[in-house]
Design a protein around this motif. Structure first.
Motif, PDB file in Angstrom:
ATOM      1  N   MET A   1       0.842  -1.195   0.000  1.00 38.24           N
ATOM      2  CA  MET A   1       0.000   0.000   0.000  1.00 38.24           C
ATOM      3  C   MET A   1       0.876   1.243   0.000  1.00 38.24           C
ATOM      4  O   MET A   1       2.036   1.196   0.414  1.00 38.24           O
ATOM      5  CB  MET A   1      -0.908   0.016   1.237  1.00 38.24           C
ATOM      6  CG  MET A   1      -1.917  -1.105   1.281  1.00 38.24           C
ATOM      7  SD  MET A   1      -2.812  -1.176   2.875  1.00 38.24           S
ATOM      8  CE  MET A   1      -3.689   0.387   2.825  1.00 38.24           C
ATOM      9  N   SER A   2       0.312   2.359  -0.459  1.00 37.24           N
ATOM     10  CA  SER A   2       1.052   3.616  -0.379  1.00 37.24           C
ATOM     11  C   SER A   2       1.076   4.093   1.069  1.00 37.24           C
ATOM     12  O   SER A   2       0.193   3.758   1.865  1.00 37.24           O
ATOM     13  CB  SER A   2       0.389   4.683  -1.250  1.00 37.24           C
ATOM     14  OG  SER A   2      -0.868   5.063  -0.702  1.00 37.24           O
ATOM     15  N   LYS A   3       2.082   4.883   1.404  1.00 38.39           N
ATOM     16  CA  LYS A   3       2.190   5.396   2.774  1.00 38.39           C
ATOM     17  C   LYS A   3       0.983   6.260   3.155  1.00 38.39           C
ATOM     18  O   LYS A   3       0.425   6.079   4.248  1.00 38.39           O
ATOM     19  CB  LYS A   3       3.494   6.177   2.912  1.00 38.39           C
ATOM     20  CG  LYS A   3       3.781   6.678   4.314  1.00 38.39           C
ATOM     21  CD  LYS A   3       5.154   7.329   4.368  1.00 38.39           C
ATOM     22  CE  LYS A   3       5.454   7.906   5.738  1.00 38.39           C
ATOM     23  NZ  LYS A   3       6.806   8.515   5.780  1.00 38.39           N
ATOM     24  N   PRO A   4       0.509   7.175   2.296  1.00 40.10           N
ATOM     25  CA  PRO A   4      -0.677   7.963   2.654  1.00 40.10           C
ATOM     26  C   PRO A   4      -1.910   7.097   2.885  1.00 40.10           C
ATOM     27  O   PRO A   4      -2.713   7.372   3.789  1.00 40.10           O
ATOM     28  CB  PRO A   4      -0.862   8.896   1.452  1.00 40.10           C
ATOM     29  CG  PRO A   4       0.511   9.016   0.860  1.00 40.10           C
ATOM     30  CD  PRO A   4       1.118   7.659   1.044  1.00 40.10           C
ATOM     31  N   ASN A   5      -2.072   6.061   2.059  1.00 38.99           N
ATOM     32  CA  ASN A   5      -3.222   5.175   2.227  1.00 38.99           C
ATOM     33  C   ASN A   5      -3.137   4.448   3.558  1.00 38.99           C
ATOM     34  O   ASN A   5      -4.136   4.325   4.294  1.00 38.99           O
ATOM     35  CB  ASN A   5      -3.281   4.179   1.071  1.00 38.99           C
ATOM     36  CG  ASN A   5      -4.613   3.466   0.992  1.00 38.99           C
ATOM     37  OD1 ASN A   5      -5.583   3.858   1.639  1.00 38.99           O
ATOM     38  ND2 ASN A   5      -4.667   2.419   0.200  1.00 38.99           N
ATOM     39  N   LEU A   6      -1.965   3.971   3.901  1.00 36.50           N
ATOM     40  CA  LEU A   6      -1.774   3.276   5.183  1.00 36.50           C
ATOM     41  C   LEU A   6      -2.092   4.215   6.353  1.00 36.50           C
ATOM     42  O   LEU A   6      -2.760   3.828   7.318  1.00 36.50           O
ATOM     43  CB  LEU A   6      -0.345   2.761   5.270  1.00 36.50           C
ATOM     44  CG  LEU A   6       0.029   1.898   6.484  1.00 36.50           C
ATOM     45  CD1 LEU A   6       1.136   0.919   6.107  1.00 36.50           C
ATOM     46  CD2 LEU A   6       0.521   2.773   7.646  1.00 36.50           C
ATOM     47  N   LEU A   7      -1.620   5.473   6.258  1.00 36.23           N
ATOM     48  CA  LEU A   7      -1.816   6.420   7.359  1.00 36.23           C
ATOM     49  C   LEU A   7      -3.259   6.880   7.479  1.00 36.23           C
ATOM     50  O   LEU A   7      -3.644   7.465   8.496  1.00 36.23           O
ATOM     51  CB  LEU A   7      -0.892   7.628   7.170  1.00 36.23           C
ATOM     52  CG  LEU A   7       0.603   7.332   7.350  1.00 36.23           C
ATOM     53  CD1 LEU A   7       1.445   8.546   6.990  1.00 36.23           C
ATOM     54  CD2 LEU A   7       0.902   6.883   8.779  1.00 36.23           C
ATOM     55  N   TYR A   8      -4.079   6.612   6.485  1.00 30.53           N
ATOM     56  CA  TYR A   8      -5.512   6.881   6.610  1.00 30.53           C
ATOM     57  C   TYR A   8      -6.130   5.941   7.642  1.00 30.53           C
ATOM     58  O   TYR A   8      -7.035   6.323   8.382  1.00 30.53           O
ATOM     59  CB  TYR A   8      -6.197   6.701   5.255  1.00 30.53           C
ATOM     60  CG  TYR A   8      -7.709   6.721   5.341  1.00 30.53           C
ATOM     61  CD1 TYR A   8      -8.391   7.919   5.516  1.00 30.53           C
ATOM     62  CD2 TYR A   8      -8.441   5.536   5.277  1.00 30.53           C
ATOM     63  CE1 TYR A   8      -9.784   7.941   5.614  1.00 30.53           C
ATOM     64  CE2 TYR A   8      -9.831   5.544   5.375  1.00 30.53           C
ATOM     65  CZ  TYR A   8     -10.496   6.751   5.544  1.00 30.53           C
ATOM     66  OH  TYR A   8     -11.860   6.766   5.652  1.00 30.53           O
ATOM     67  N   TYR A   9      -5.618   4.706   7.684  1.00 29.83           N
ATOM     68  CA  TYR A   9      -6.176   3.696   8.591  1.00 29.83           C
ATOM     69  C   TYR A   9      -5.535   3.749   9.976  1.00 29.83           C
ATOM     70  O   TYR A   9      -6.208   3.529  10.986  1.00 29.83           O
ATOM     71  CB  TYR A   9      -6.003   2.302   7.978  1.00 29.83           C
ATOM     72  CG  TYR A   9      -6.892   2.108   6.776  1.00 29.83           C
ATOM     73  CD1 TYR A   9      -8.212   1.700   6.932  1.00 29.83           C
ATOM     74  CD2 TYR A   9      -6.429   2.369   5.486  1.00 29.83           C
ATOM     75  CE1 TYR A   9      -9.041   1.554   5.840  1.00 29.83           C
ATOM     76  CE2 TYR A   9      -7.253   2.219   4.390  1.00 29.83           C
ATOM     77  CZ  TYR A   9      -8.553   1.822   4.573  1.00 29.83           C
ATOM     78  OH  TYR A   9      -9.399   1.681   3.496  1.00 29.83           O
ATOM     79  N   PHE A  10      -4.253   4.004  10.028  1.00 33.60           N
ATOM     80  CA  PHE A  10      -3.543   4.098  11.302  1.00 33.60           C
ATOM     81  C   PHE A  10      -2.651   5.328  11.246  1.00 33.60           C
ATOM     82  O   PHE A  10      -1.770   5.420  10.396  1.00 33.60           O
ATOM     83  CB  PHE A  10      -2.697   2.845  11.551  1.00 33.60           C
ATOM     84  CG  PHE A  10      -3.497   1.591  11.766  1.00 33.60           C
ATOM     85  CD1 PHE A  10      -3.950   1.250  13.031  1.00 33.60           C
ATOM     86  CD2 PHE A  10      -3.805   0.758  10.699  1.00 33.60           C
ATOM     87  CE1 PHE A  10      -4.686   0.091  13.242  1.00 33.60           C
ATOM     88  CE2 PHE A  10      -4.548  -0.395  10.897  1.00 33.60           C
ATOM     89  CZ  PHE A  10      -4.988  -0.732  12.173  1.00 33.60           C
ATOM     90  N   ARG A  11      -2.856   6.250  12.184  1.00 34.69           N
ATOM     91  CA  ARG A  11      -2.160   7.538  12.137  1.00 34.69           C
ATOM     92  C   ARG A  11      -0.654   7.404  12.337  1.00 34.69           C
ATOM     93  O   ARG A  11       0.123   8.174  11.780  1.00 34.69           O
ATOM     94  CB  ARG A  11      -2.733   8.463  13.206  1.00 34.69           C
ATOM     95  CG  ARG A  11      -2.280   9.906  13.100  1.00 34.69           C
ATOM     96  CD  ARG A  11      -2.840  10.739  14.242  1.00 34.69           C
ATOM     97  NE  ARG A  11      -4.286  10.754  14.244  1.00 34.69           N
ATOM     98  CZ  ARG A  11      -5.027  11.622  13.561  1.00 34.69           C
ATOM     99  NH1 ARG A  11      -4.431  12.523  12.804  1.00 34.69           N
ATOM    100  NH2 ARG A  11      -6.342  11.578  13.627  1.00 34.69           N
ATOM    101  N   THR A  12      -0.224   6.435  13.164  1.00 32.20           N
ATOM    102  CA  THR A  12       1.193   6.306  13.496  1.00 32.20           C
ATOM    103  C   THR A  12       1.622   4.838  13.515  1.00 32.20           C
ATOM    104  O   THR A  12       0.792   3.931  13.589  1.00 32.20           O
ATOM    105  CB  THR A  12       1.494   6.896  14.896  1.00 32.20           C
ATOM    106  OG1 THR A  12       0.783   6.112  15.884  1.00 32.20           O
ATOM    107  CG2 THR A  12       1.070   8.348  14.988  1.00 32.20           C
ATOM    108  N   LYS A  13       2.922   4.666  13.507  1.00 33.93           N
ATOM    109  CA  LYS A  13       3.499   3.330  13.655  1.00 33.93           C
ATOM    110  C   LYS A  13       3.102   2.738  15.000  1.00 33.93           C
ATOM    111  O   LYS A  13       2.790   1.542  15.104  1.00 33.93           O
ATOM    112  CB  LYS A  13       5.022   3.425  13.517  1.00 33.93           C
ATOM    113  CG  LYS A  13       5.754   2.111  13.752  1.00 33.93           C
ATOM    114  CD  LYS A  13       7.267   2.278  13.604  1.00 33.93           C
ATOM    115  CE  LYS A  13       7.904   2.948  14.790  1.00 33.93           C
ATOM    116  NZ  LYS A  13       9.398   2.864  14.760  1.00 33.93           N
ATOM    117  N   GLU A  14       3.126   3.554  16.036  1.00 34.09           N
ATOM    118  CA  GLU A  14       2.792   3.075  17.381  1.00 34.09           C
ATOM    119  C   GLU A  14       1.351   2.576  17.459  1.00 34.09           C
ATOM    120  O   GLU A  14       1.061   1.606  18.163  1.00 34.09           O
ATOM    121  CB  GLU A  14       3.025   4.164  18.424  1.00 34.09           C
ATOM    122  CG  GLU A  14       2.772   3.670  19.837  1.00 34.09           C
ATOM    123  CD  GLU A  14       3.195   4.666  20.898  1.00 34.09           C
ATOM    124  OE1 GLU A  14       3.154   4.301  22.082  1.00 34.09           O
ATOM    125  OE2 GLU A  14       3.572   5.796  20.542  1.00 34.09           O
TER     126      GLU A  14
END
Length: 214
Positions: free
Chosen positions: A50-63
């Motif tokens: 997945m693209s990084k922006p798409n991933l960050l839509y679902y989870f805001r941070t790595k933590e």
């Protein structure tokens, strides 16, 4: 509990749920190999395709991803201990617990390594869970073991260290699986190694808990 960002704003669709699971599965692969500090959002995005922006839509941070994995893993990990029945036969209950823990080592090796890495770092992300729900559950089951001892059903022992010993011996087969298979050799390193381990651990623990002269 860590909640996916998408879930905070609207009811999740089937596609959103599938993407969250895809992210969690890819992240588990990376975290279990590299730990929290050694993992980046870019690596997780690559692992999930997945693209990084798409991933960050679902989870805001790595933590947020990491905490969700730990919380879900801990819930699953504690189910066999929750099933420890005070009204059951001690031998049957302990044997069943050993086998269920070995099954989890067989079926969830990545989750076990993730948890081990967190513990080695001092449990910075899940300390509250350890001092709260986990401790409460272990205290409760330690009381069950004490009741069995008082009733003369098993030999005297420290209930906490009995539980710790079962944890460590069964989870060894997940955390050190490469070593186990290498030492056993090709002829014994198949799925049968878990049944061999179950028989040995049952024998070791149950003999240790026998009341001498009974």
């Amino acid at each position: 509990m860590a909640v996916a960002r998408a879930a905070k704003t609207q009811r999740r669709t089937r596609i959103q749920e599938e993407k969250e699971e895809r992210i969690l599965d890819g992240a588990l692969e990376v975290f279990s190999a590299s730990g929290f500090r050694g993992t980046t959002i870019d690596q997780i995005a690559e692992a999930t395709g997945m693209s990084k922006p798409n991933l960050l839509y679902y989870f805001r941070t790595k933590e947020a991803i990491y905490r969700r994995l730990l919380e879900r893993m801990l819930f699953t990990w504690l189910e066999p201990l929750k099933a420890f029945d005070a009204e059951g036969d001690p031998q049957a209950e302990i044997r069943s617990y050993i086998r269920r823990k070995l099954e989890m080592s067989r079926d969830y090796p990545r989750e076990s390594r993730l948890f081990a890495n967190e513990m080695l770092q001092g449990a910075p992300h899940i300390g509250d869970e350890l001092n709260g729900p986990l401790k409460q559950l272990v205290d409760e089951k330690a009381d069950v073991i004490r009741a069995w001892i008082k009733a003369g059903k098993i030999a005297r022992c420290d209930p906490y260290h009995l539980i710790f010993a079962i944890w460590s011996t069964t989870q060894h087969y997940a955390d050190f699986d490469v070593q186990v298979r290498a030492v056993l050799g090709e002829s014994r390193a198949g799925e049968g190694r878990f049944e061999d381990a179950a028989r040995f651990l049952e024998q070791m623990f149950m003999r240790g808990l026998e009341i001498k002269g009974a």
